[in-house]
Design a protein around this motif. Sequence first.
Motif, PDB file in Angstrom:
ATOM      1  N   MET A   6       0.836  -1.197   0.000  1.00  0.00           N
ATOM      2  CA  MET A   6       0.000   0.000   0.000  1.00  0.00           C
ATOM      3  C   MET A   6       0.870   1.246   0.000  1.00  0.00           C
ATOM      4  N   THR A   7       0.484   2.229  -0.758  1.00  0.00           N
ATOM      5  CA  THR A   7       1.246   3.466  -0.818  1.00  0.00           C
ATOM      6  C   THR A   7       0.905   4.344   0.367  1.00  0.00           C
ATOM      7  N   LYS A   8       1.812   5.247   0.667  1.00  0.00           N
ATOM      8  CA  LYS A   8       1.575   6.178   1.757  1.00  0.00           C
ATOM      9  C   LYS A   8       0.442   7.123   1.378  1.00  0.00           C
ATOM     10  N   PRO A   9      -0.589   7.279   2.238  1.00  0.00           N
ATOM     11  CA  PRO A   9      -1.709   8.141   1.889  1.00  0.00           C
ATOM     12  C   PRO A   9      -1.286   9.598   1.774  1.00  0.00           C
ATOM     13  N   LYS A  10      -1.891  10.272   0.829  1.00  0.00           N
ATOM     14  CA  LYS A  10      -1.579  11.676   0.612  1.00  0.00           C
ATOM     15  C   LYS A  10      -2.311  12.521   1.646  1.00  0.00           C
TER      16      LYS A  10
ATOM     17  N   GLY B 175     -17.277  -0.496   3.607  1.00  0.00           N
ATOM     18  CA  GLY B 175     -18.026   0.248   2.604  1.00  0.00           C
ATOM     19  C   GLY B 175     -17.222   1.370   1.984  1.00  0.00           C
ATOM     20  N   VAL B 176     -15.936   1.126   1.742  1.00  0.00           N
ATOM     21  CA  VAL B 176     -15.073   2.143   1.132  1.00  0.00           C
ATOM     22  C   VAL B 176     -14.505   1.614  -0.173  1.00  0.00           C
ATOM     23  N   ASP B 177     -13.979   2.512  -0.992  1.00  0.00           N
ATOM     24  CA  ASP B 177     -13.360   2.142  -2.255  1.00  0.00           C
ATOM     25  C   ASP B 177     -11.863   1.900  -2.057  1.00  0.00           C
ATOM     26  N   PRO B 178     -11.230   1.122  -2.920  1.00  0.00           N
ATOM     27  CA  PRO B 178      -9.785   0.863  -2.789  1.00  0.00           C
ATOM     28  C   PRO B 178      -8.954   2.135  -2.750  1.00  0.00           C
ATOM     29  N   ASP B 179      -9.393   3.180  -3.426  1.00  0.00           N
ATOM     30  CA  ASP B 179      -8.624   4.423  -3.449  1.00  0.00           C
ATOM     31  C   ASP B 179      -8.525   5.065  -2.075  1.00  0.00           C
ATOM     32  N   ALA B 180      -9.416   4.670  -1.146  1.00  0.00           N
ATOM     33  CA  ALA B 180      -9.370   5.223   0.209  1.00  0.00           C
ATOM     34  C   ALA B 180      -8.078   4.848   0.924  1.00  0.00           C
ATOM     35  N   PHE B 181      -7.398   3.793   0.451  1.00  0.00           N
ATOM     36  CA  PHE B 181      -6.124   3.396   1.044  1.00  0.00           C
ATOM     37  C   PHE B 181      -5.012   4.396   0.733  1.00  0.00           C
ATOM     38  N   ASN B 182      -5.247   5.292  -0.219  1.00  0.00           N
ATOM     39  CA  ASN B 182      -4.185   6.165  -0.708  1.00  0.00           C
ATOM     40  C   ASN B 182      -4.269   7.597  -0.206  1.00  0.00           C
TER      41      ASN B 182
ATOM     42  N   ALA C  91      -8.004 -16.343  10.599  1.00  0.00           N
ATOM     43  CA  ALA C  91      -8.000 -17.793  10.771  1.00  0.00           C
ATOM     44  C   ALA C  91      -8.405 -18.555   9.523  1.00  0.00           C
ATOM     45  N   GLY C  92      -8.810 -17.864   8.493  1.00  0.00           N
ATOM     46  CA  GLY C  92      -9.354 -18.517   7.312  1.00  0.00           C
ATOM     47  C   GLY C  92      -8.351 -19.316   6.508  1.00  0.00           C
ATOM     48  N   PRO C  93      -8.830 -20.110   5.566  1.00  0.00           N
ATOM     49  CA  PRO C  93      -7.983 -21.021   4.786  1.00  0.00           C
ATOM     50  C   PRO C  93      -7.274 -20.373   3.613  1.00  0.00           C
ATOM     51  N   VAL C  94      -7.449 -19.072   3.428  1.00  0.00           N
ATOM     52  CA  VAL C  94      -6.840 -18.402   2.283  1.00  0.00           C
ATOM     53  C   VAL C  94      -6.413 -16.998   2.690  1.00  0.00           C
ATOM     54  N   SER C  95      -5.252 -16.573   2.227  1.00  0.00           N
ATOM     55  CA  SER C  95      -4.790 -15.214   2.478  1.00  0.00           C
ATOM     56  C   SER C  95      -5.513 -14.250   1.538  1.00  0.00           C
ATOM     57  N   MET C  96      -5.836 -13.078   2.046  1.00  0.00           N
ATOM     58  CA  MET C  96      -6.575 -12.089   1.262  1.00  0.00           C
ATOM     59  C   MET C  96      -5.862 -10.752   1.333  1.00  0.00           C
ATOM     60  N   ALA C  97      -5.792 -10.060   0.211  1.00  0.00           N
ATOM     61  CA  ALA C  97      -5.260  -8.701   0.205  1.00  0.00           C
ATOM     62  C   ALA C  97      -6.155  -7.814   1.063  1.00  0.00           C
ATOM     63  N   SER C  98      -5.566  -6.844   1.718  1.00  0.00           N
ATOM     64  CA  SER C  98      -6.332  -5.981   2.622  1.00  0.00           C
ATOM     65  C   SER C  98      -7.535  -5.353   1.935  1.00  0.00           C
ATOM     66  N   GLU C  99      -7.330  -4.864   0.706  1.00  0.00           N
ATOM     67  CA  GLU C  99      -8.424  -4.194  -0.001  1.00  0.00           C
ATOM     68  C   GLU C  99      -9.599  -5.133  -0.256  1.00  0.00           C
ATOM     69  N   GLU C 100      -9.328  -6.415  -0.418  1.00  0.00           N
ATOM     70  CA  GLU C 100     -10.376  -7.366  -0.758  1.00  0.00           C
ATOM     71  C   GLU C 100     -11.407  -7.515   0.347  1.00  0.00           C
ATOM     72  N   TRP C 101     -10.956  -7.432   1.603  1.00  0.00           N
ATOM     73  CA  TRP C 101     -11.905  -7.613   2.700  1.00  0.00           C
ATOM     74  C   TRP C 101     -12.238  -6.321   3.428  1.00  0.00           C
ATOM     75  N   VAL C 102     -11.285  -5.402   3.509  1.00  0.00           N
ATOM     76  CA  VAL C 102     -11.554  -4.153   4.214  1.00  0.00           C
ATOM     77  C   VAL C 102     -12.594  -3.312   3.476  1.00  0.00           C
ATOM     78  N   CYS C 103     -12.484  -3.233   2.165  1.00  0.00           N
ATOM     79  CA  CYS C 103     -13.400  -2.371   1.399  1.00  0.00           C
ATOM     80  C   CYS C 103     -14.867  -2.767   1.572  1.00  0.00           C
ATOM     81  N   PRO C 104     -15.257  -4.023   1.392  1.00  0.00           N
ATOM     82  CA  PRO C 104     -16.669  -4.351   1.617  1.00  0.00           C
ATOM     83  C   PRO C 104     -17.091  -4.238   3.077  1.00  0.00           C
ATOM     84  N   LEU C 105     -16.207  -4.586   4.002  1.00  0.00           N
ATOM     85  CA  LEU C 105     -16.589  -4.526   5.411  1.00  0.00           C
ATOM     86  C   LEU C 105     -16.860  -3.100   5.867  1.00  0.00           C
TER      87      LEU C 105
END
Length: 217
Positions: A1-5, A77-84, A61-75
């Motif tokens: 993830m890039t440093k947020p502006k 309710g934000v867009d991936p660009d919010a990480f920036n 604890a789940g059986p698969v690793s997930m990128a942060s954006e994949e689970w944080v965004c729906p949980l």
Amino acid sequence: MTKPKQGRGTRKARKTTMADYAMSFERLGQWISKRARSPTLRHPRATSLSMLDGAVAAVVAGPVSMASEEWVCPLLGVDPDAFNHDTEEFSAIAATLMRHNAISETLSTRPESFEPLFVRSPDGEVDPQPWCMGFYAVMKLRLLVWSRLLPPNGTEHLMLRPILVHCIDSGTTTPPRLGGRDERDSRVDLTTRGTLVPCIKTDIKTGMMPPPISGSR
């Protein structure tokens, strides 16, 4: 993830770690509740801290690793660009990732001390359903992978059953189909200390815990 502006304005102290960006966990709960009621903003799938806590536990604890954006965004309710960008949304994201790291550390080193954040009424009654629904919300993000853990004779199935019997699928009033014997037979008391740990300990991930999400920005 890039440093947020950071936005223009008064010069502030330099933020160098995830903790510097994160809002408090209590404030995160207020932020989620407000966003869930917004008539214009995208609604979070986790509508309370209890749901978010269950969801994060499933990610860890789940059986698969997930990128942060994949689970944080729906949980949240934000867009991936919010990480920036250094905004209130990113402050909520940072608080969620801090919770992820805390749960990951606990389940990796002291699993017997893990305590889910269940909803408690003013008279002390405990409701595990929001936490379990949060766990199930993450399962549904990668349902194909999780479904491999649900054969009725499998060890993982027995671990997940006490959680899933407290869940309901959208548009229904019944738990997700688990296979095997009647779901009501497995409605164990998750509120008893230590009951939940066998459901989500590292066995679900066949001993592989995800690395902490870096606190350095």
